[in-house]
Design an enzyme around this catalytic site. Structure first.
Site: not given
Ligand code: NAD
Ligand code: WQD
Length: 345
Positions: A128, A153, A157
């Site tokens: 991330s 969290y 990562k």
């Molecule tokens: P998500 O929660 O939709 O998907 C994760 C899936 O993993 C879920 O279906 C959950 O049931 C499953 N899971 C969790 N722990 C598990 C375990 N121990 N065994 C088996 N299954 C398990 O999340 P996402 O948004 O699809 O994110 C996927 C990956 O990308 C994550 O590692 C997250 O940290 C990373 N990521 C997400 C974002 C984002 O904004 N969505 C940003 C950066 C990184």
């Molecule tokens: C985006 C912007 C908020 C909600 C998070 C994790 C990051 C990554 C992605 C996994 C920010 C603003 C939000 C609301 C708002 N995940 N906001 N009103 O914070 O960039 O990142 O998700 O790795 O690790 O921290 O994403 O969607 O929460 O926020 O104004 O109700 O929207 O302040 O500026 P963020 P977000």
């Protein structure tokens, strides 16, 4: 074409389901493992409706190494892993740090252990942009400094990246591609799969679409006094299907032995910084739907501005995130409408 098997952990989740679709379209045999802690098994129906193929599904927990071993014994064609499985709610991780360290790190370590045992060529890891914290300069490249994590969290990562580096540099017989996502948003254009937030959404887009449809009264914009042109925070919002496609290329590099180094790291973003207020405006223009919002105080721990320099991924992976933001906003809205139609939300 007879392509090898790819294990997608967390494959019924948001990014995992979109990636599964792209892997199936590219001809791979996909095996999903998910414990359904943050997703629904009905996601498999959506994947099948889009691709005509139902991925193999194992309902199990990746922290259970016996279950993982049983999976590898059953599916002997697995050559690559894409590890999405993790807990991902930043706020919850502050309340329950052990849950996050245990789930995210044990999952990764179990997978790495099985990779040697079952001769898997490589693992793609979901990292991330959170690892860059509040960057000194934007856009950030893969060489921008890693900042101290601001949540358990985020720390999982950073530690995960270090675990991968250490294990591979110790001579493990596999490679890894680490992908640092910026802000994934939107849904598949079919609206058959998308993001299913649990409870009150913490992330911007699900909160915005739930407000637009009337589930929430108004969207709170967290701060308009940042050092940005309109005062709201700036992010790099990347379309989830664009993001999914990068995983196909990444896993291909691993199983076809095309990696330049044993661990490769790529930023996955668009290269465009968009403010929260600009995003609301784009949504309204793209959908014709108004989003009631008010300016609220800053949210603790928020980064002021961060966006990617995606040149490395563009050049090496031959991948570009080029879906227009307006299309992405329409896909998010279509998905919200589909959820209402299905009576889910
Ligand atoms: P998500 O929660 O939709 O998907 C994760 C899936 O993993 C879920 O279906 C959950 O049931 C499953 N899971 C969790 N722990 C598990 C375990 N121990 N065994 C088996 N299954 C398990 O999340 P996402 O948004 O699809 O994110 C996927 C990956 O990308 C994550 O590692 C997250 O940290 C990373 N990521 C997400 C974002 C984002 O904004 N969505 C940003 C950066 C990184
Ligand atoms: C985006 C912007 C908020 C909600 C998070 C994790 C990051 C990554 C992605 C996994 C920010 C603003 C939000 C609301 C708002 N995940 N906001 N009103 O914070 O960039 O990142 O998700 O790795 O690790 O921290 O994403 O969607 O929460 O926020 O104004 O109700 O929207 O302040 O500026 P963020 P977000």
């Amino acid at each position: 074409m007879n392509r090898p098997g790819i294990l997608v952990t967390g494959g019924t989740g948001y990014i995992g389901s979109h990636t599964t679709v792209e892997l199936i379209k590219a001809g791979y045999h996909v095996v999903i493992i998910d414990n359904l802690s943050n997703s629904n098994v009905a996601v498999l129906d959506g994947i099948e409706a889009i691709t005509g193929v139902r991925p193999d599904f194992v309902e199990a927990d990746c922290t259970d190494i016996k279950a993982l071993r049983a999976l590898f014994e059953q599916y002997t064609d697995i050559k690559g892993i894409i590890n999405f499985a993790a807990s991902k709610a930043v706020g919850e991780s502050v309340q329950k740090p052990l849950l996050y360290y245990r789930n995210n790190l044990n999952t990764l370590m179990n997978l790495l252990e099985c990779m040697s045992e079952y001769k898997v060529d490589g693992i793609v890891f979901s990292s991330s942009c959170t690892v860059y914290g509040e960057p000194d300069d934007n856009p950030v490249t893969e060489n921008s400094p890693i900042k101290p994590a601001t949540s358990p969290y985020g720390n999982t990562k950073q530690i995960s990246e270090e675990i991968i580096e250490d294990v591979i540099h110790s001579g493990a017989p596999f490679k890894s591609v680490i992908l640092r996502y910026f802000n994934p948003v939107g849904a598949h254009p079919s609206a058959l799969i998308g993001e299913l937030p649990n409870g009150v959404p913490q992330n911007l887009i699900p909160y915005l679409t739930q407000t637009a449809i009337g589930i929430r009264k108004e969207l709170a914009v967290f701060g308009d006094d940042y050092n940005t042109p309109d005062g709201s925070c700036i992010r790099d919002f990347i379309n989830v299907v664009d993001l999914a496609k990068a995983h196909v290329t990444a896993v291909e590099r691993l199983i076809e032995d095309k990696c330049a180094t044993p661990v490769e790291i790529f930023n996955l973003g668009t290269g465009n910084g968009v403010s929260v207020l600009e995003l609301i405006n784009t949504f309204e223009e793209a959908t014709g739907v108004k989003v009631p919002y008010r300016i609220a105080p800053r949210r603790e721990g928020d980064i002021e501005k961060v966006w990617a320099n995606p040149t490395h991924a563009n050049e090496v992976l031959g991948w570009v995130a080029d879906t227009p933001l307006a299309d992405t906003m329409r896909s998010a809205w279509k998905w919200q409408l589909a959820l209402r139609e299905k009576g889910i939300m």
